[in-house]
Design an enzyme around this catalytic site. Sequence first.
Site, PDB file in Angstrom:
ATOM      1  N   ALA A  53       0.790  -1.229   0.000  1.00  0.00           N
ATOM      2  CA  ALA A  53       0.000   0.000   0.000  1.00  0.00           C
ATOM      3  C   ALA A  53       0.832   1.294   0.000  1.00  0.00           C
ATOM      4  O   ALA A  53       0.657   2.154  -0.883  1.00  0.00           O
ATOM      5  CB  ALA A  53      -0.971  -0.024   1.178  1.00  0.00           C
ATOM      6  N   ASP A 242      -4.115  -2.586   3.853  1.00  0.00           N
ATOM      7  CA  ASP A 242      -4.321  -1.808   2.627  1.00  0.00           C
ATOM      8  C   ASP A 242      -5.352  -0.719   2.814  1.00  0.00           C
ATOM      9  O   ASP A 242      -5.329   0.296   2.117  1.00  0.00           O
ATOM     10  CB  ASP A 242      -4.719  -2.728   1.476  1.00  0.00           C
ATOM     11  CG  ASP A 242      -3.518  -3.537   1.029  1.00  0.00           C
ATOM     12  OD1 ASP A 242      -3.239  -4.578   1.667  1.00  0.00           O
ATOM     13  OD2 ASP A 242      -2.823  -3.097   0.104  1.00  0.00           O
TER      14      ASP A 242
HETATM   15  O1  MRU Z   1      -1.149  -7.277  -3.429  1.00  0.00           O
HETATM   16  P1  MRU Z   1      -0.098  -6.595  -2.624  1.00  0.00           P
HETATM   17  O2  MRU Z   1       1.209  -7.308  -2.611  1.00  0.00           O
HETATM   18  O3  MRU Z   1       0.039  -5.127  -3.005  1.00  0.00           O
HETATM   19  O4  MRU Z   1      -0.665  -6.630  -1.134  1.00  0.00           O
HETATM   20  C1  MRU Z   1       0.104  -6.066  -0.112  1.00  0.00           C
HETATM   21  C2  MRU Z   1      -0.484  -6.246   1.232  1.00  0.00           C
HETATM   22  O5  MRU Z   1      -1.549  -6.785   1.401  1.00  0.00           O
HETATM   23  C3  MRU Z   1       0.267  -5.657   2.381  1.00  0.00           C
HETATM   24  O6  MRU Z   1       0.089  -6.407   3.540  1.00  0.00           O
HETATM   25  C4  MRU Z   1      -0.239  -4.229   2.625  1.00  0.00           C
HETATM   26  O7  MRU Z   1      -0.231  -3.476   1.446  1.00  0.00           O
HETATM   27  C5  MRU Z   1       0.554  -3.516   3.650  1.00  0.00           C
HETATM   28  S1  MRU Z   1       2.157  -3.102   3.032  1.00  0.00           S
HETATM   29  C6  MRU Z   1       2.956  -2.166   4.198  1.00  0.00           C
END
Ligand code: MRU
Length: 350
Positions: A53, A242
């Site tokens: 995110a 997210d």
């Molecule tokens: O699909 P992604 O890899 O973008 O998903 C990422 C996540 O779910 C993380 O846990 C979230 O973005 C937090 S990152 C600090």
Amino acid sequence: MAARSGGVETLRWTGHRLELIDQRALPQRLEYVACASAAETAAAIRDMVVRGAPAIGCAAAFGVALEAARLRDASDVARAEGMHQAFAALRASRPTAVNLFWALDRMQAVLASVAGRSGAEIAAAAAAEAQRISAEDIEINRAMGRHGAALVRDGARIMTHCNAGALATAGYGTALGVVRAARDAGKRISVIANETRPFLQGARLTAWELVQERIPVTLVTDGMAGHLMQTGKVDLVVVGADRVAANGDVANKIGTYTLAVLAARHRLPFYVAAPCSTIDLSIRGGDAIPIEERPPGEVTGFRGVRWAPDGVAVANPAFDVTPAELVTALITERGVVQPPTEAGLRALFG
Ligand code: MRU
């Protein structure tokens, strides 16, 4: 500008292009993809070159800066049209992580504040704001880490899911920021990294980050989490987010909800580490958070190897929602909200 993060630079800004670690290639290859426009940046976000995110928020901000630079010598009308298209492409790149929209709103506000100035001044203002967003992200993660480390006892075995580390941010990480801060405080922690089907962010990215830094890490497949908790091998869970709704419900990588249910069953603390830019007070509850559905090919195989039969139906929701009642505390840069109630979240924003 170099955003240093646990030995890696997730995003590099050269002044006229954005370089991103290609996270699809890790851990086999550490290589960068260069973006020279908002459209290329939006494609890099959509295609998972950059993910996590906070990192996609930073990348989107640089995408706006790239476009402002590209349109430096354009007429006012052409620049307005080009920037409109740039924002639209970036906003459409991924739906769930609110940091993307938060960063774009910030960029839009800066552009509004320099409306009517020369193309060079507009481009400079956009580049400066994108660099600020990125630099602030690292500081925020360090602050979050300090708050979170206080919740981790010496010797703790910490389970995490997906990758909420340096690679998911401008540097240091959110959930892995807590791990790093606990380690830096002298606590002898170890990490259990869930593989994170289907995109394998845990196996490929979290394991890679921690091995690089010599933080003890054990990789397990997602289905092993319950057994490890039941047999007393986990002390706490910490994950990123997210989007956090006003009532404290948390959208995070698919599989997070399952872990939270398991943690409650085994009376283990379940912590979510997320910056205030991940909190979306405009959404009352988790059921209103848009959940991205990704291509079926991510489930039927990986990197060209197919293991599922042709013709099978596939579901691939990339995120799930953990109800606030299953979250022990939300760790933010402004402090720990325990439990994460709507009043507690609103108080973070004064
Ligand atoms: O699909 P992604 O890899 O973008 O998903 C990422 C996540 O779910 C993380 O846990 C979230 O973005 C937090 S990152 C600090």
